[in-house]
Design a protein around this motif. Sequence first.
Motif, PDB file in Angstrom:
ATOM      1  N   UNK A 193      78.324 -48.747   4.048  1.00 38.66           N
ATOM      2  CA  UNK A 193      78.714 -48.784   5.453  1.00 38.66           C
ATOM      3  C   UNK A 193      79.053 -47.368   5.914  1.00 38.66           C
ATOM      4  N   UNK A 194      79.449 -47.210   7.155  1.00 42.04           N
ATOM      5  CA  UNK A 194      79.726 -45.880   7.702  1.00 42.04           C
ATOM      6  C   UNK A 194      80.646 -45.102   6.780  1.00 42.04           C
ATOM      7  N   UNK A 195      80.176 -43.927   6.342  1.00 41.54           N
ATOM      8  CA  UNK A 195      80.950 -43.104   5.412  1.00 41.54           C
ATOM      9  C   UNK A 195      80.558 -41.642   5.587  1.00 41.54           C
ATOM     10  N   UNK A 196      81.485 -40.765   5.262  1.00 45.37           N
ATOM     11  CA  UNK A 196      81.222 -39.332   5.256  1.00 45.37           C
ATOM     12  C   UNK A 196      80.869 -38.938   3.830  1.00 45.37           C
ATOM     13  N   UNK A 197      79.624 -38.507   3.605  1.00 45.35           N
ATOM     14  CA  UNK A 197      79.171 -38.090   2.276  1.00 45.35           C
ATOM     15  C   UNK A 197      79.083 -36.569   2.239  1.00 45.35           C
ATOM     16  N   UNK A 198      79.820 -35.968   1.303  1.00 45.38           N
ATOM     17  CA  UNK A 198      79.958 -34.509   1.263  1.00 45.38           C
ATOM     18  C   UNK A 198      79.383 -33.958  -0.032  1.00 45.38           C
ATOM     19  N   UNK A 199      78.400 -33.045   0.086  1.00 42.92           N
ATOM     20  CA  UNK A 199      77.859 -32.355  -1.080  1.00 42.92           C
ATOM     21  C   UNK A 199      78.681 -31.095  -1.302  1.00 42.92           C
ATOM     22  N   UNK A 200      79.518 -31.095  -2.346  1.00 38.52           N
ATOM     23  CA  UNK A 200      80.396 -29.953  -2.611  1.00 38.52           C
ATOM     24  C   UNK A 200      79.634 -28.744  -3.139  1.00 38.52           C
ATOM     25  N   UNK A 201      78.419 -28.963  -3.594  1.00 40.05           N
ATOM     26  CA  UNK A 201      77.631 -27.854  -4.122  1.00 40.05           C
ATOM     27  C   UNK A 201      76.912 -27.060  -3.052  1.00 40.05           C
ATOM     28  N   UNK A 244      77.137 -31.981   4.812  1.00 42.68           N
ATOM     29  CA  UNK A 244      77.334 -33.417   4.865  1.00 42.68           C
ATOM     30  C   UNK A 244      75.978 -34.103   4.716  1.00 42.68           C
ATOM     31  N   UNK A 245      75.871 -34.988   3.727  1.00 42.57           N
ATOM     32  CA  UNK A 245      74.648 -35.755   3.527  1.00 42.57           C
ATOM     33  C   UNK A 245      74.567 -36.853   4.587  1.00 42.57           C
ATOM     34  N   UNK A 246      75.725 -37.400   4.923  1.00 45.14           N
ATOM     35  CA  UNK A 246      75.816 -38.402   5.984  1.00 45.14           C
ATOM     36  C   UNK A 246      77.148 -38.214   6.694  1.00 45.14           C
TER      37      UNK A 246
END
Length: 330
Positions: free
Chosen positions: A158-166, A170-172
């Motif tokens: 569902x709605x989420x903040x996806x964070x690529x730390x590398x 933001x992926x999403x």
Amino acid sequence: MDQILDEVERRRGISAALVYPFMRSLMESPFPAPGKTIKVKTFLPGAGNEVIELRRPMDSRLEHVDFECLFKCLSIRQIIRIFASLLLERRVIFIADKLSTLSSCSHAVVALLYPFSWQHTFIPVLPSSMIDIVCCPTPFLVGLLSSSLPKLKELPVEEALMVNLGSDRFIRQMDDEDTLLPRKLQAALEQALERKNDLINQDSDSESDEECNTLNGLVSEVFIRFFVETIGHYSLFLNQNEKAERVFQREAFRKSVASKSIRRFLEVFMESQMFAGFIQDRELRKCRAKGLFEQRVEQYLEELPDTEQSGVNKFLRGLGKELGFDIFEV
């Protein structure tokens, strides 16, 4: 904690059998007092006997926090967006290549919420076998290794903040992260954090290890100032009823704020479990709460008659007083 995870990863990369002897040596070592260092003797094939030094920070409130890692992985703007998302109790997923990065950044962003506590699911390193947790509809903050990313993208999250730390991206995202906080206070947060290195040099000439602690203290003070500016007057609205119980006057508290943008923010934030838990704790206390935040609130309340409008300059000036120097001269 992160240093220990790095050592575990290092051994696991050679052989999983090397992890247990290291953890046993660690558990047999005495727990250090605040500010003290312990030495753990270990053996590693190819390197021989090693002595690892582990230091416990002086400030227990920031004991498991490393803001330096957070700022290495993410830009200031991204950090503030994540902070805003957590304040409104959204779902946040961190993705990184290393266990230590996930653990360090997860604990760091939760520490930014002080004096509030994250009330929901918090798993800094989520095993791939439990990845289905990210499909739950309730708020969470979890960390996943990059190897789990393909599987994550297949799940009906569902709605989420996806964070690529590398890659600091933001992926999403929800696309409203820049509008969640009061505009002037968000600008003040950004300005103070952009000047953090200058402020550290102003505040301390010490060695690198102590400077890292100073970074922790400075970053914490910046975000504490945000909460002082938004809810610092809360104690004025804790009144006793006829049963001698302390009761929080919610609407009077919110309406007492002059700034429309802060009132709008409070309207949403006051519905969070974080805020409810914070107020409930104050209502049930028989004596006044103590701690750094309460000290800053006390100073703030003494200055309330100040006619300076709320905004960037007031935020920075107040922060400068807390740090002990004029921030505009830095």
